[in-house]
Design a protein around this motif. Sequence first.
Motif, mmCIF file in Angstrom:
data_model
loop_
_atom_site.group_PDB
_atom_site.id
_atom_site.type_symbol
_atom_site.label_atom_id
_atom_site.label_comp_id
_atom_site.label_asym_id
_atom_site.label_seq_id
_atom_site.Cartn_x
_atom_site.Cartn_y
_atom_site.Cartn_z
ATOM 1 N N ALA A 104 0.834 -1.204 0.000
ATOM 2 C CA ALA A 104 0.000 0.000 0.000
ATOM 3 C C ALA A 104 0.873 1.260 0.000
ATOM 4 O O ALA A 104 0.576 2.235 -0.698
ATOM 5 C CB ALA A 104 -0.937 -0.001 1.208
ATOM 6 N N LEU A 105 1.956 1.241 0.756
ATOM 7 C CA LEU A 105 2.869 2.378 0.798
ATOM 8 C C LEU A 105 3.539 2.593 -0.556
ATOM 9 O O LEU A 105 3.671 3.728 -1.023
ATOM 10 C CB LEU A 105 3.932 2.169 1.884
ATOM 11 C CG LEU A 105 3.416 2.230 3.321
ATOM 12 C CD1 LEU A 105 4.421 1.597 4.271
ATOM 13 C CD2 LEU A 105 3.114 3.666 3.723
ATOM 14 N N LYS A 106 3.941 1.509 -1.202
ATOM 15 C CA LYS A 106 4.558 1.595 -2.528
ATOM 16 C C LYS A 106 3.581 2.217 -3.530
ATOM 17 O O LYS A 106 3.950 3.108 -4.304
ATOM 18 C CB LYS A 106 4.982 0.212 -3.003
ATOM 19 C CG LYS A 106 5.571 0.187 -4.396
ATOM 20 C CD LYS A 106 5.912 -1.246 -4.797
ATOM 21 C CE LYS A 106 6.369 -1.335 -6.224
ATOM 22 N NZ LYS A 106 5.293 -1.314 -7.194
ATOM 23 N N LYS A 107 2.341 1.780 -3.473
ATOM 24 C CA LYS A 107 1.325 2.326 -4.369
ATOM 25 C C LYS A 107 1.144 3.822 -4.125
ATOM 26 O O LYS A 107 1.045 4.612 -5.062
ATOM 27 C CB LYS A 107 0.006 1.582 -4.182
ATOM 28 C CG LYS A 107 -1.096 2.074 -5.094
ATOM 29 C CD LYS A 107 -2.380 1.298 -4.881
ATOM 30 C CE LYS A 107 -3.469 1.860 -5.796
ATOM 31 N NZ LYS A 107 -4.785 1.453 -5.405
ATOM 32 N N ARG A 108 1.107 4.226 -2.856
ATOM 33 C CA ARG A 108 0.951 5.638 -2.509
ATOM 34 C C ARG A 108 2.110 6.462 -3.069
ATOM 35 O O ARG A 108 1.906 7.531 -3.649
ATOM 36 C CB ARG A 108 0.858 5.804 -0.986
ATOM 37 C CG ARG A 108 0.787 7.232 -0.513
ATOM 38 C CD ARG A 108 -0.493 7.887 -0.938
ATOM 39 N NE ARG A 108 -0.572 9.237 -0.396
ATOM 40 C CZ ARG A 108 -1.501 10.085 -0.690
ATOM 41 N NH1 ARG A 108 -2.474 9.742 -1.510
ATOM 42 N NH2 ARG A 108 -1.500 11.287 -0.176
ATOM 43 N N CYS A 109 3.329 5.964 -2.907
ATOM 44 C CA CYS A 109 4.500 6.669 -3.432
ATOM 45 C C CYS A 109 4.413 6.803 -4.948
ATOM 46 O O CYS A 109 4.692 7.876 -5.497
ATOM 47 C CB CYS A 109 5.787 5.939 -3.044
ATOM 48 S SG CYS A 109 6.207 6.081 -1.291
ATOM 49 N N GLU A 110 4.016 5.745 -5.632
ATOM 50 C CA GLU A 110 3.884 5.785 -7.087
ATOM 51 C C GLU A 110 2.828 6.798 -7.518
ATOM 52 O O GLU A 110 3.028 7.541 -8.485
ATOM 53 C CB GLU A 110 3.534 4.400 -7.629
ATOM 54 C CG GLU A 110 4.679 3.418 -7.539
ATOM 55 C CD GLU A 110 4.281 1.991 -7.858
ATOM 56 O OE1 GLU A 110 3.066 1.662 -7.863
ATOM 57 O OE2 GLU A 110 5.190 1.188 -8.107
ATOM 58 N N GLU A 111 1.713 6.847 -6.799
ATOM 59 C CA GLU A 111 0.657 7.803 -7.116
ATOM 60 C C GLU A 111 1.133 9.246 -6.932
ATOM 61 O O GLU A 111 0.861 10.113 -7.771
ATOM 62 C CB GLU A 111 -0.571 7.562 -6.238
ATOM 63 C CG GLU A 111 -1.305 6.285 -6.538
ATOM 64 C CD GLU A 111 -2.346 5.932 -5.478
ATOM 65 O OE1 GLU A 111 -3.098 4.981 -5.735
ATOM 66 O OE2 GLU A 111 -2.392 6.568 -4.408
ATOM 67 N N GLU A 112 1.833 9.497 -5.836
ATOM 68 C CA GLU A 112 2.332 10.846 -5.569
ATOM 69 C C GLU A 112 3.388 11.265 -6.592
ATOM 70 O O GLU A 112 3.411 12.412 -7.032
ATOM 71 C CB GLU A 112 2.877 10.953 -4.146
ATOM 72 C CG GLU A 112 1.795 10.925 -3.083
ATOM 73 C CD GLU A 112 0.808 12.066 -3.226
ATOM 74 O OE1 GLU A 112 1.232 13.246 -3.249
ATOM 75 O OE2 GLU A 112 -0.402 11.796 -3.336
ATOM 76 N N LEU A 113 4.243 10.331 -6.994
ATOM 77 C CA LEU A 113 5.237 10.646 -8.026
ATOM 78 C C LEU A 113 4.565 10.943 -9.355
ATOM 79 O O LEU A 113 4.945 11.882 -10.057
ATOM 80 C CB LEU A 113 6.221 9.490 -8.189
ATOM 81 C CG LEU A 113 7.304 9.383 -7.124
ATOM 82 C CD1 LEU A 113 8.117 8.109 -7.330
ATOM 83 C CD2 LEU A 113 8.212 10.598 -7.140
ATOM 84 N N ALA A 114 3.563 10.155 -9.704
ATOM 85 C CA ALA A 114 2.837 10.386 -10.959
ATOM 86 C C ALA A 114 2.159 11.752 -10.937
ATOM 87 O O ALA A 114 2.173 12.482 -11.939
ATOM 88 C CB ALA A 114 1.808 9.278 -11.193
ATOM 89 N N ARG A 115 1.577 12.126 -9.806
ATOM 90 C CA ARG A 115 0.924 13.421 -9.667
ATOM 91 C C ARG A 115 1.944 14.555 -9.842
ATOM 92 O O ARG A 115 1.692 15.529 -10.553
ATOM 93 C CB ARG A 115 0.235 13.518 -8.312
ATOM 94 C CG ARG A 115 -0.527 14.817 -8.117
ATOM 95 C CD ARG A 115 -1.376 14.805 -6.885
ATOM 96 N NE ARG A 115 -2.248 13.632 -6.985
ATOM 97 C CZ ARG A 115 -2.650 12.908 -5.953
ATOM 98 N NH1 ARG A 115 -2.299 13.241 -4.743
ATOM 99 N NH2 ARG A 115 -3.413 11.866 -6.112
ATOM 100 N N ALA A 116 3.104 14.403 -9.235
ATOM 101 C CA ALA A 116 4.143 15.423 -9.346
ATOM 102 C C ALA A 116 4.658 15.522 -10.781
ATOM 103 O O ALA A 116 4.853 16.623 -11.305
ATOM 104 C CB ALA A 116 5.295 15.110 -8.395
ATOM 105 N N GLU A 117 4.853 14.377 -11.426
ATOM 106 C CA GLU A 117 5.305 14.379 -12.823
ATOM 107 C C GLU A 117 4.295 15.068 -13.726
ATOM 108 O O GLU A 117 4.667 15.806 -14.643
ATOM 109 C CB GLU A 117 5.549 12.955 -13.300
ATOM 110 C CG GLU A 117 6.784 12.318 -12.708
ATOM 111 C CD GLU A 117 6.927 10.844 -13.051
ATOM 112 O OE1 GLU A 117 6.012 10.253 -13.663
ATOM 113 O OE2 GLU A 117 7.972 10.279 -12.708
#
Length: 83
Positions: free
Chosen positions: A47-60
């Motif tokens: 779940a933490l990995k997914k959250r990090c990926e989502e936040e990175l995608a949002r920033a990108e």
Amino acid sequence: MTETAEKPVEEMTFEEAMRELEAVVTRLERGDVALDESITLYERGAALKKRCEEELARAEEKVAQITLDADGTPTGTKPVEGM
């Protein structure tokens, strides 16, 4: 774990999620955790990995939306659909 372990993953900042994910990985790599706890840690880590990926995608996406003038100077941002 850490003080963020009780915080819902979806409410975490990228930095909080990354710190806790690192702690989870460290504990799992040590191998001194009972099987049931290992499963719980693995699920939390996923779940933490997914959250990090989502936040990175949002920033990108935000970075991709910055508009530049002819000199390459940022002039503003264009709205991103769905944000």
